[in-house]
Scaffold this motif. Structure first.
Motif, PDB file in Angstrom:
ATOM      1  N   ARG A  13      11.565   5.340  -1.915  1.00 34.37           N
ATOM      2  CA  ARG A  13      10.957   6.528  -1.311  1.00 34.37           C
ATOM      3  C   ARG A  13       9.623   6.217  -0.626  1.00 34.37           C
ATOM      4  O   ARG A  13       9.124   7.019   0.166  1.00 34.37           O
ATOM      5  CB  ARG A  13      10.743   7.622  -2.371  1.00 34.37           C
ATOM      6  CG  ARG A  13      12.026   8.320  -2.790  1.00 34.37           C
ATOM      7  CD  ARG A  13      11.742   9.639  -3.488  1.00 34.37           C
ATOM      8  NE  ARG A  13      11.129   9.441  -4.795  1.00 34.37           N
ATOM      9  CZ  ARG A  13      11.828   9.349  -5.924  1.00 34.37           C
ATOM     10  NH1 ARG A  13      13.152   9.419  -5.909  1.00 34.37           N
ATOM     11  NH2 ARG A  13      11.213   9.179  -7.062  1.00 34.37           N
ATOM     12  N   ALA A  14       9.061   5.063  -0.921  1.00 32.82           N
ATOM     13  CA  ALA A  14       7.780   4.687  -0.306  1.00 32.82           C
ATOM     14  C   ALA A  14       7.980   4.410   1.181  1.00 32.82           C
ATOM     15  O   ALA A  14       9.010   3.872   1.587  1.00 32.82           O
ATOM     16  CB  ALA A  14       7.211   3.445  -0.990  1.00 32.82           C
ATOM     17  N   PRO A  15       7.008   4.784   2.014  1.00 29.11           N
ATOM     18  CA  PRO A  15       7.132   4.534   3.453  1.00 29.11           C
ATOM     19  C   PRO A  15       7.248   3.043   3.753  1.00 29.11           C
ATOM     20  O   PRO A  15       6.518   2.232   3.194  1.00 29.11           O
ATOM     21  CB  PRO A  15       5.836   5.123   4.031  1.00 29.11           C
ATOM     22  CG  PRO A  15       4.883   5.197   2.872  1.00 29.11           C
ATOM     23  CD  PRO A  15       5.731   5.445   1.666  1.00 29.11           C
ATOM     24  N   GLY A  16       8.187   2.697   4.608  1.00 26.52           N
ATOM     25  CA  GLY A  16       8.369   1.300   4.988  1.00 26.52           C
ATOM     26  C   GLY A  16       9.220   0.497   4.031  1.00 26.52           C
ATOM     27  O   GLY A  16       9.439  -0.698   4.237  1.00 26.52           O
ATOM     28  N   VAL A  17       9.692   1.144   2.964  1.00 21.58           N
ATOM     29  CA  VAL A  17      10.505   0.436   1.975  1.00 21.58           C
ATOM     30  C   VAL A  17      11.953   0.908   2.079  1.00 21.58           C
ATOM     31  O   VAL A  17      12.270   2.051   1.772  1.00 21.58           O
ATOM     32  CB  VAL A  17       9.994   0.688   0.540  1.00 21.58           C
ATOM     33  CG1 VAL A  17      10.881  -0.034  -0.469  1.00 21.58           C
ATOM     34  CG2 VAL A  17       8.558   0.221   0.403  1.00 21.58           C
ATOM     35  N   GLY A  18      12.816   0.033   2.519  1.00 19.61           N
ATOM     36  CA  GLY A  18      14.235   0.366   2.584  1.00 19.61           C
ATOM     37  C   GLY A  18      14.929  -0.031   1.298  1.00 19.61           C
ATOM     38  O   GLY A  18      14.307  -0.541   0.361  1.00 19.61           O
ATOM     39  N   LEU A  61       0.839  -1.202   0.000  1.00 16.75           N
ATOM     40  CA  LEU A  61       0.000   0.000   0.000  1.00 16.75           C
ATOM     41  C   LEU A  61       0.872   1.251   0.000  1.00 16.75           C
ATOM     42  O   LEU A  61       0.540   2.260  -0.645  1.00 16.75           O
ATOM     43  CB  LEU A  61      -0.924   0.011   1.216  1.00 16.75           C
ATOM     44  CG  LEU A  61      -2.058  -1.011   1.230  1.00 16.75           C
ATOM     45  CD1 LEU A  61      -2.805  -0.952   2.566  1.00 16.75           C
ATOM     46  CD2 LEU A  61      -3.033  -0.771   0.086  1.00 16.75           C
ATOM     47  N   GLY A  62       1.990   1.189   0.726  1.00 17.76           N
ATOM     48  CA  GLY A  62       2.899   2.333   0.772  1.00 17.76           C
ATOM     49  C   GLY A  62       3.485   2.644  -0.594  1.00 17.76           C
ATOM     50  O   GLY A  62       3.576   3.814  -0.995  1.00 17.76           O
ATOM     51  N   VAL A  63       3.881   1.603  -1.318  1.00 17.99           N
ATOM     52  CA  VAL A  63       4.446   1.798  -2.659  1.00 17.99           C
ATOM     53  C   VAL A  63       3.405   2.403  -3.594  1.00 17.99           C
ATOM     54  O   VAL A  63       3.666   3.374  -4.309  1.00 17.99           O
ATOM     55  CB  VAL A  63       4.962   0.456  -3.231  1.00 17.99           C
ATOM     56  CG1 VAL A  63       5.375   0.634  -4.695  1.00 17.99           C
ATOM     57  CG2 VAL A  63       6.141  -0.053  -2.414  1.00 17.99           C
TER      58      VAL A  63
END
Length: 205
Positions: free
Chosen positions: A112-117, A87-89
């Motif tokens: 850059r998506a939240p939760g994506v390292g 969902l973050g992506v």
């Protein structure tokens, strides 16, 4: 299984919407970008739905299109990617943007998506690499050139030129695009030095 819901917006939460369908309120989690595009409470809306069933819960995820839902499913097949990360992506990238990023190896855009390292972004780019070109609208020649560079199968002058531009601080997707354009202008047999020069000119435009 629920595949689509059409109703009236009842209310919003931080990451979900309550969609009233003939008096029944469905709690639907959505990417932030999708939530921002939905109308005000009291107005009609339609969402493509992915139903997620577990022994102790049923969750509904909503998307603006069937294509977006398909990308949610594909993201969920990647090791280490759960619903929250998927969902973050999709909250920061439209399906075509995501397909382009994967096809061109632009891991920084995905990260850059939240939760994506960095590690998860690399897995997404690697594991979905074969599927992305079918959904991308980037230049097919550029995708092929970037794939050759990633696989270390590009001609030496091209690989050297891209490496030089990356060392100057440009991202690999941007460097690859510039060198591909330079090669089209200079010809297949152009030396690395010429590709670098023309690539820099392309990047400065």
């Amino acid at each position: 299984m629920i595949g689509k819901l059409k109703g009236v917006i009842d209310s919003y939460g931080d990451d979900f919407v309550i969609l009233d369908v003939q008096g029944v309120g469905y709690h639907v989690q959505c990417p932030s970008r999708v939530l921002q595009g939905l109308p005000s409470p009291g107005e009609a809306a339609t969402l493509s739905i992915e139903t997620y069933v577990r022994e102790d819960q049923i969750r509904l995820f909503g998307f603006a299109s069937d294509l977006e839902r398909e990308w949610f499913r594909m993201l969920m097949t990647v090791q280490g990617v759960g619903a929250k990360v998927a969902l973050g992506v999709l909250g920061i990238m439209r399906p075509t943007e995501l397909a382009n990023a994967i096809a061109l190896g632009d891991k920084a855009a995905i990260a850059r998506a939240p939760g994506v390292g960095k590690r998860v972004a690399e897995r997404i780019a690697t594991e979905l690499k074969s599927k992305a070109p079918a959904f991308a609208d980037a230049d097919a020649g550029l995708i092929q050139a970037n794939a050759a560079i990633e696989d270390k199968a590009a001609p030496r002058p091209v690989a050297d030129a891209v490496s030089a531009l990356v060392n100057l601080g440009y991202g690999q997707p941007q460097a690859a695009a510039a060198v591909a354009a330079a090669q089209r202008a200079a010809g297949e047999d152009a030396e690395a030095s010429k590709l670098i020069r023309l690539g820099l000119k392309e990047l400065s435009q």
